[in-house]
Each structure stands twice: as C-alpha cells, then as structure tokens.
Design a protein around this motif. Structure first.
Motif, PDB file in Angstrom:
ATOM      1  N   THR A 193       0.870  -1.166   0.000  1.00  0.00           N
ATOM      2  CA  THR A 193       0.000   0.000   0.000  1.00  0.00           C
ATOM      3  C   THR A 193       0.905   1.213   0.000  1.00  0.00           C
ATOM      4  OG1 THR A 193      -1.638  -1.193   1.280  1.00  0.00           O
ATOM      5  CG2 THR A 193      -1.838   1.199   1.223  1.00  0.00           C
ATOM      6  N   ARG A 194       0.796   2.012  -1.041  1.00  0.00           N
ATOM      7  CA  ARG A 194       1.648   3.192  -1.135  1.00  0.00           C
ATOM      8  C   ARG A 194       0.924   4.419  -0.620  1.00  0.00           C
ATOM      9  NH1 ARG A 194       4.334   3.537  -6.439  1.00  0.00           N
ATOM     10  NH2 ARG A 194       5.856   2.260  -5.374  1.00  0.00           N
ATOM     11  N   GLU A 195      -0.271   4.646  -1.110  1.00  0.00           N
ATOM     12  CA  GLU A 195      -0.990   5.848  -0.689  1.00  0.00           C
ATOM     13  C   GLU A 195      -2.477   5.692  -0.962  1.00  0.00           C
ATOM     14  OE1 GLU A 195      -0.343   9.438  -3.073  1.00  0.00           O
ATOM     15  OE2 GLU A 195       0.523   8.164  -4.627  1.00  0.00           O
ATOM     16  N   VAL A 196      -3.234   6.470  -0.237  1.00  0.00           N
ATOM     17  CA  VAL A 196      -4.667   6.565  -0.465  1.00  0.00           C
ATOM     18  C   VAL A 196      -4.923   7.996  -0.903  1.00  0.00           C
ATOM     19  CG1 VAL A 196      -6.953   6.412   0.568  1.00  0.00           C
ATOM     20  CG2 VAL A 196      -5.173   4.804   1.268  1.00  0.00           C
ATOM     21  N   VAL A 197      -5.431   8.153  -2.122  1.00  0.00           N
ATOM     22  CA  VAL A 197      -5.696   9.475  -2.678  1.00  0.00           C
ATOM     23  C   VAL A 197      -7.180   9.766  -2.522  1.00  0.00           C
ATOM     24  CG1 VAL A 197      -5.592  10.907  -4.760  1.00  0.00           C
ATOM     25  CG2 VAL A 197      -3.834   9.168  -4.347  1.00  0.00           C
ATOM     26  N   THR A 198      -7.477  10.870  -1.888  1.00  0.00           N
ATOM     27  CA  THR A 198      -8.866  11.256  -1.678  1.00  0.00           C
ATOM     28  C   THR A 198      -9.274  12.243  -2.768  1.00  0.00           C
ATOM     29  OG1 THR A 198      -8.601  10.975   0.691  1.00  0.00           O
ATOM     30  CG2 THR A 198     -10.491  12.266  -0.038  1.00  0.00           C
ATOM     31  N   GLY A 199     -10.370  11.933  -3.438  1.00  0.00           N
ATOM     32  CA  GLY A 199     -10.884  12.808  -4.480  1.00  0.00           C
ATOM     33  C   GLY A 199     -11.789  13.882  -3.895  1.00  0.00           C
ATOM     34  N   GLY A 200     -12.403  14.625  -4.769  1.00  0.00           N
ATOM     35  CA  GLY A 200     -13.316  15.673  -4.329  1.00  0.00           C
ATOM     36  C   GLY A 200     -14.661  15.100  -3.907  1.00  0.00           C
ATOM     37  N   TYR A 201     -15.395  15.888  -3.173  1.00  0.00           N
ATOM     38  CA  TYR A 201     -16.718  15.483  -2.692  1.00  0.00           C
ATOM     39  C   TYR A 201     -17.663  15.280  -3.875  1.00  0.00           C
ATOM     40  CZ  TYR A 201     -21.253  15.711  -0.391  1.00  0.00           C
ATOM     41  OH  TYR A 201     -22.521  15.429   0.053  1.00  0.00           O
ATOM     42  N   ASP A 202     -18.384  14.156  -3.867  1.00  0.00           N
ATOM     43  CA  ASP A 202     -19.349  13.844  -4.918  1.00  0.00           C
ATOM     44  C   ASP A 202     -20.751  14.077  -4.351  1.00  0.00           C
ATOM     45  OD1 ASP A 202     -20.956  12.830  -6.902  1.00  0.00           O
ATOM     46  OD2 ASP A 202     -19.992  10.866  -6.983  1.00  0.00           O
ATOM     47  N   PRO A 203     -21.405  15.205  -4.720  1.00  0.00           N
ATOM     48  CA  PRO A 203     -22.720  15.517  -4.157  1.00  0.00           C
ATOM     49  C   PRO A 203     -23.794  14.512  -4.572  1.00  0.00           C
ATOM     50  CG  PRO A 203     -22.133  17.106  -5.853  1.00  0.00           C
ATOM     51  CD  PRO A 203     -20.951  16.214  -5.652  1.00  0.00           C
ATOM     52  N   GLU A 204     -23.566  13.823  -5.685  1.00  0.00           N
ATOM     53  CA  GLU A 204     -24.543  12.852  -6.168  1.00  0.00           C
ATOM     54  C   GLU A 204     -24.649  11.651  -5.236  1.00  0.00           C
ATOM     55  OE1 GLU A 204     -24.731  10.485 -10.215  1.00  0.00           O
ATOM     56  OE2 GLU A 204     -24.741  12.662 -10.532  1.00  0.00           O
ATOM     57  N   THR A 205     -23.494  11.194  -4.739  1.00  0.00           N
ATOM     58  CA  THR A 205     -23.489  10.034  -3.838  1.00  0.00           C
ATOM     59  C   THR A 205     -23.322  10.441  -2.378  1.00  0.00           C
ATOM     60  OG1 THR A 205     -21.094   9.743  -4.014  1.00  0.00           O
ATOM     61  CG2 THR A 205     -22.462   8.567  -5.621  1.00  0.00           C
ATOM     62  N   THR A 244      -8.927   6.488  -3.723  1.00  0.00           N
ATOM     63  CA  THR A 244      -8.236   5.539  -4.574  1.00  0.00           C
ATOM     64  C   THR A 244      -7.022   5.026  -3.821  1.00  0.00           C
ATOM     65  OG1 THR A 244      -8.924   6.725  -6.560  1.00  0.00           O
ATOM     66  CG2 THR A 244      -7.081   5.215  -6.798  1.00  0.00           C
ATOM     67  N   THR A 245      -6.923   3.720  -3.646  1.00  0.00           N
ATOM     68  CA  THR A 245      -5.766   3.120  -2.991  1.00  0.00           C
ATOM     69  C   THR A 245      -4.776   2.703  -4.072  1.00  0.00           C
ATOM     70  OG1 THR A 245      -7.168   2.299  -1.225  1.00  0.00           O
ATOM     71  CG2 THR A 245      -4.986   1.315  -1.424  1.00  0.00           C
ATOM     72  N   ILE A 246      -3.549   3.166  -3.949  1.00  0.00           N
ATOM     73  CA  ILE A 246      -2.522   2.874  -4.941  1.00  0.00           C
ATOM     74  C   ILE A 246      -1.420   2.051  -4.285  1.00  0.00           C
ATOM     75  CG2 ILE A 246      -0.784   3.884  -6.470  1.00  0.00           C
ATOM     76  CD1 ILE A 246      -2.631   6.347  -6.654  1.00  0.00           C
ATOM     77  N   ARG A 249       1.571  -2.604 -10.652  1.00  0.00           N
ATOM     78  CA  ARG A 249       0.784  -1.567  -9.987  1.00  0.00           C
ATOM     79  C   ARG A 249      -0.639  -2.064  -9.729  1.00  0.00           C
ATOM     80  NH1 ARG A 249       1.518   3.996  -9.633  1.00  0.00           N
ATOM     81  NH2 ARG A 249      -0.390   5.205  -9.427  1.00  0.00           N
ATOM     82  N   VAL A 250      -1.183  -1.696  -8.577  1.00  0.00           N
ATOM     83  CA  VAL A 250      -2.546  -2.047  -8.190  1.00  0.00           C
ATOM     84  C   VAL A 250      -3.272  -0.758  -7.823  1.00  0.00           C
ATOM     85  CG1 VAL A 250      -3.975  -3.286  -6.522  1.00  0.00           C
ATOM     86  CG2 VAL A 250      -1.845  -4.316  -7.320  1.00  0.00           C
ATOM     87  N   GLU A 251      -4.446  -0.560  -8.409  1.00  0.00           N
ATOM     88  CA  GLU A 251      -5.280   0.590  -8.079  1.00  0.00           C
ATOM     89  C   GLU A 251      -6.655   0.094  -7.687  1.00  0.00           C
ATOM     90  OE1 GLU A 251      -5.304   3.811 -10.898  1.00  0.00           O
ATOM     91  OE2 GLU A 251      -3.155   3.618 -11.260  1.00  0.00           O
ATOM     92  N   ASN A 252      -7.079   0.422  -6.468  1.00  0.00           N
ATOM     93  CA  ASN A 252      -8.370  -0.022  -5.932  1.00  0.00           C
ATOM     94  C   ASN A 252      -8.569  -1.527  -6.051  1.00  0.00           C
ATOM     95  OD1 ASN A 252      -9.215   2.461  -4.995  1.00  0.00           O
ATOM     96  ND2 ASN A 252     -10.121   3.022  -6.943  1.00  0.00           N
ATOM     97  N   GLY A 253      -7.513  -2.276  -5.783  1.00  0.00           N
ATOM     98  CA  GLY A 253      -7.606  -3.726  -5.785  1.00  0.00           C
ATOM     99  C   GLY A 253      -7.485  -4.373  -7.152  1.00  0.00           C
ATOM    100  N   GLU A 254      -7.370  -3.593  -8.205  1.00  0.00           N
ATOM    101  CA  GLU A 254      -7.257  -4.125  -9.565  1.00  0.00           C
ATOM    102  C   GLU A 254      -5.809  -4.037 -10.049  1.00  0.00           C
ATOM    103  OE1 GLU A 254      -9.751  -5.539 -11.392  1.00  0.00           O
ATOM    104  OE2 GLU A 254     -11.004  -5.292  -9.603  1.00  0.00           O
ATOM    105  N   VAL A 255      -5.270  -5.157 -10.505  1.00  0.00           N
ATOM    106  CA  VAL A 255      -3.908  -5.189 -11.027  1.00  0.00           C
ATOM    107  C   VAL A 255      -3.907  -4.575 -12.421  1.00  0.00           C
ATOM    108  CG1 VAL A 255      -1.964  -6.659 -11.654  1.00  0.00           C
ATOM    109  CG2 VAL A 255      -3.418  -7.272  -9.715  1.00  0.00           C
TER     110      VAL A 255
END
Length: 131
Positions: A31-43, A49-51, A88-94
């Motif tokens: 686990t290298r980093e967890v990147v937090t995106g912007g607030y999604d008002p829809e959800t 994103t875990t990288i 590389r793995v992003e959000n559990g996907e290789v």
C-alpha cells in the motif's frame, strides 16, 4: 533475449519450482498511498483511490556483517523481488503497469527503509522494518 531477461526468466522458474525456491517465495502486496478525491454531491461521499503494487519475493534477513545497528538493524527484513513481477494495483485491480518499490511503502505490514537494484538490474533488494 538479453542476459537480464534470461536471468529473470530463470529466477521466475526457480520461484515456481517445488524443488527450488517455491517454498521460500512469498506473495506480497504494498500500500503506497490513499488518494482522496473531491466530494461527490450525487453520492454524498468522498471517493478514495488506494494505490500500491503486488509481487512476490524471498523474505529473509541480513548477513551479520551487514548489520551495523543504526542503518541496518538485526530485526530488519531483506526482500528480494524480481523487477518484472511487480505490478501496480489501483483499488484492488492489477494493472499492466510495472512499478518499483519506494521508501515509506508498506509491504505486508513492513515499512520500506531502503531500495536497491541487484548488479544485473533484474531484482529489487528491499530493506523493510517493522514500525
């Protein structure tokens, strides 16, 4: 095929051979980093994103003469991993993107302190420490 490719293929084969290194090889995830995106008002959530990366290698210790008590501790773990087997793995996907270990990565609960290449440029030599 280059000498480096030949060596990596031979070592990969030894990693899988039950009469070779198969019992000494451990799969790992980083686990290298967890990147937090912007607030999604829809959800109503803030997506993350875990990288990191995954691979396999041999976990062992350092030789007595390498341990100096300050830079390399007796409790440090030495990980030898093939460069062509770290993906590389992003959000559990290789992904199909090769990656490289970096200082401060967390591999199987161990924090990476130092990363070197072997002389042939086929494997990573990773110094990791429990924190």
């Amino acid at each position: 095929m280059s000498l480096r490719d030949d060596l990596q293929a031979d070592i990969a084969e030894a990693f899988e051979d039950v009469d070779g290194l198969a019992d000494a090889v451990t799969a790992f995830i980083c686990t290298r980093e967890v990147v937090t995106g912007g607030y999604d008002p829809e959800t109503g959530t803030t997506p993350q994103t875990t990288i990191g990366y995954q691979g396999r290698g041999v976990f062992g210790g350092f030789r007595q003469f390498e341990i100096d008590g300050s830079r390399i501790l007796a409790t440090d773990t030495k990980i030898t991993a093939l460069q062509n087997e770290i993906w590389r793995v992003e959000n559990g996907e290789v992904t199909n993107t090769p990656d490289a270990p970096q200082v401060d990565d967390v591999i199987n609960g161990l924090t990476v302190v130092d990363v070197r290449k072997d002389p042939v440029d086929a494997a990573w030599i990773i110094q990791a420490r429990r924190t």
